[in-house]
Design an enzyme around this catalytic site. Sequence first.
Site, mmCIF file in Angstrom:
data_model
loop_
_atom_site.group_PDB
_atom_site.id
_atom_site.type_symbol
_atom_site.label_atom_id
_atom_site.label_comp_id
_atom_site.label_asym_id
_atom_site.label_seq_id
_atom_site.Cartn_x
_atom_site.Cartn_y
_atom_site.Cartn_z
ATOM 1 N N CYS A 1 17.711 -20.287 -7.948
ATOM 2 C CA CYS A 1 18.172 -19.918 -6.608
ATOM 3 C C CYS A 1 18.794 -21.064 -5.811
ATOM 4 O O CYS A 1 19.960 -21.020 -5.434
ATOM 5 C CB CYS A 1 17.022 -19.310 -5.813
ATOM 6 S SG CYS A 1 16.326 -17.812 -6.535
ATOM 7 N N HIS B 1 18.401 -21.558 0.333
ATOM 8 C CA HIS B 1 17.025 -21.180 0.005
ATOM 9 C C HIS B 1 16.130 -21.355 1.223
ATOM 10 O O HIS B 1 16.416 -22.167 2.109
ATOM 11 C CB HIS B 1 16.518 -22.053 -1.152
ATOM 12 C CG HIS B 1 15.360 -21.480 -1.898
ATOM 13 N ND1 HIS B 1 14.070 -21.590 -1.453
ATOM 14 C CD2 HIS B 1 15.302 -20.782 -3.049
ATOM 15 C CE1 HIS B 1 13.257 -21.001 -2.306
ATOM 16 N NE2 HIS B 1 13.984 -20.492 -3.285
#
Length: 496
Positions: free
Chosen positions: A71, A125
């Site tokens: 991610c 993130h």
Amino acid sequence: MRLFPALLLSSFCLWVSPLQAQPTNVLFIASDDMRPQLGCYGDPTVKSPNIDALAKRGMVFQRSYVQQALCSPSRISMLSGRYPATTGIFEIGRTLRTTMPDITTLPQHFKNNGYHTRSLGKIYHEGIDDEASWTVPPWRSKKPRTSAATQEAVKKYIQDAKAKGIAIPDKGKGSRMSAVPAFEAVECGDDDLLDGDCASNAIAQLREHAKNPAQPFFLAVGFSNPHVPWISPKKYWDLYDRSQLPLATNTFLPKGAPEFAATSGNDFRWYAGVPEGELPEPYARECLHGYCAAISYVDAQVGRLLAALDETGLAKNTIVVFWSDHGYYMGEHTWWGAKHNNYEGATRNCLVIATPGMKHAGEKTDALAQSVDLAPTLTELCGLPANTGFQGRSLKPVLDDPAATVNDAAYSWYPKAGYLGLTMRTDKWRFVEWTKPGAATEYELYNMMHDPQNNLNVAAKPEHVKIIEALSKRLREKFPVQEFKAPGAVKKGKNQ
């Protein structure tokens, strides 16, 4: 949500696309852990009518790849327009400016050229954002991702652990995730959970922008689904017959691959109720059911955003991008709810780009695309001055002609067991070169024409010696051998 009724023109120069009477806006929609399992990608199972509708007004990139199947590094690479080899970030934890303090990111480039830039939901993130990218601070919903019952279970888990003097780790087994089921159908409305609330706030922001059409915007909206846990309103579960969901057939590790390379993450195993070892078929079907429902939940939120664009009149001069941060495994190669490697299933992502009045609306392209290409693409489409720091290539030629080619390969990275793996995806091959100081270089080679799921590593076959030599030479001419350095070993430097 705090709105901003006075979206004043920036003191910076305002660029207007020559094809538009009004400046061109950008609505950038991101989804977490969504593999290209959508109707517009030819999947007959998932119900995705809204993203499919976006595809009909845009173009589907059938061979789009992220620069790392994890991610945070993936998002940092896309938003910076730089390869991980440049950012030096291959893990979750550090912000971009720990390695590149003076960088100008994609949204920051828009901000510097008169755009109002805003982040809602998961774009960078969680906890690893970049405030310099945005005109106003990033916003995240405080709504839960789980049911009230699960929230109570988590509270009890934490209380019981404290009473016993047990330290709870931030993540992994034993963390609060151990009290959260891997999947759950919740009797609730869309806005009762995090992603629905994010969509509602994004719609409010679009309506606010519509009041001041002279002020261009770059609005990034990030959904947390379908990242595990696969939790969504029950109505999305009701779209599927679990018994009809197809299970993976290649439930074995890539044959002939280095042992350290043929692995994936264990995130899925952290959640409550997940069996050890091979999943029984009924449980596997429940997982697939939850994943498909989570995709449909995101799809519905995308539909709400597109409807808001149409209702406000913003659709006529707004570019829409739908992007996912990497692929995902749902039983293939024995991996569930996972990515964390350099294979096709982890690195291939969703990418749909729709521009107002585009010539080839509804078409698909096989042109190789990379996440780093989005920065120069949006820069060109909106008529902004080029940013020489962006390392990708504009995809505008492909939007103008689906048969065009701008990349002869797509590149992805992943560190494993002290090795740094760099993969090159060409039309025919997926080639991976693993390097580690003091260790022999390891190779993987997959024929994408005959083995699209990377089931058999053919690097050891004698007839492929010259192919590997040629691919390795080509790879290393572009990216010299680079050592993976843990966060503490990276020095800060002035980079653009």
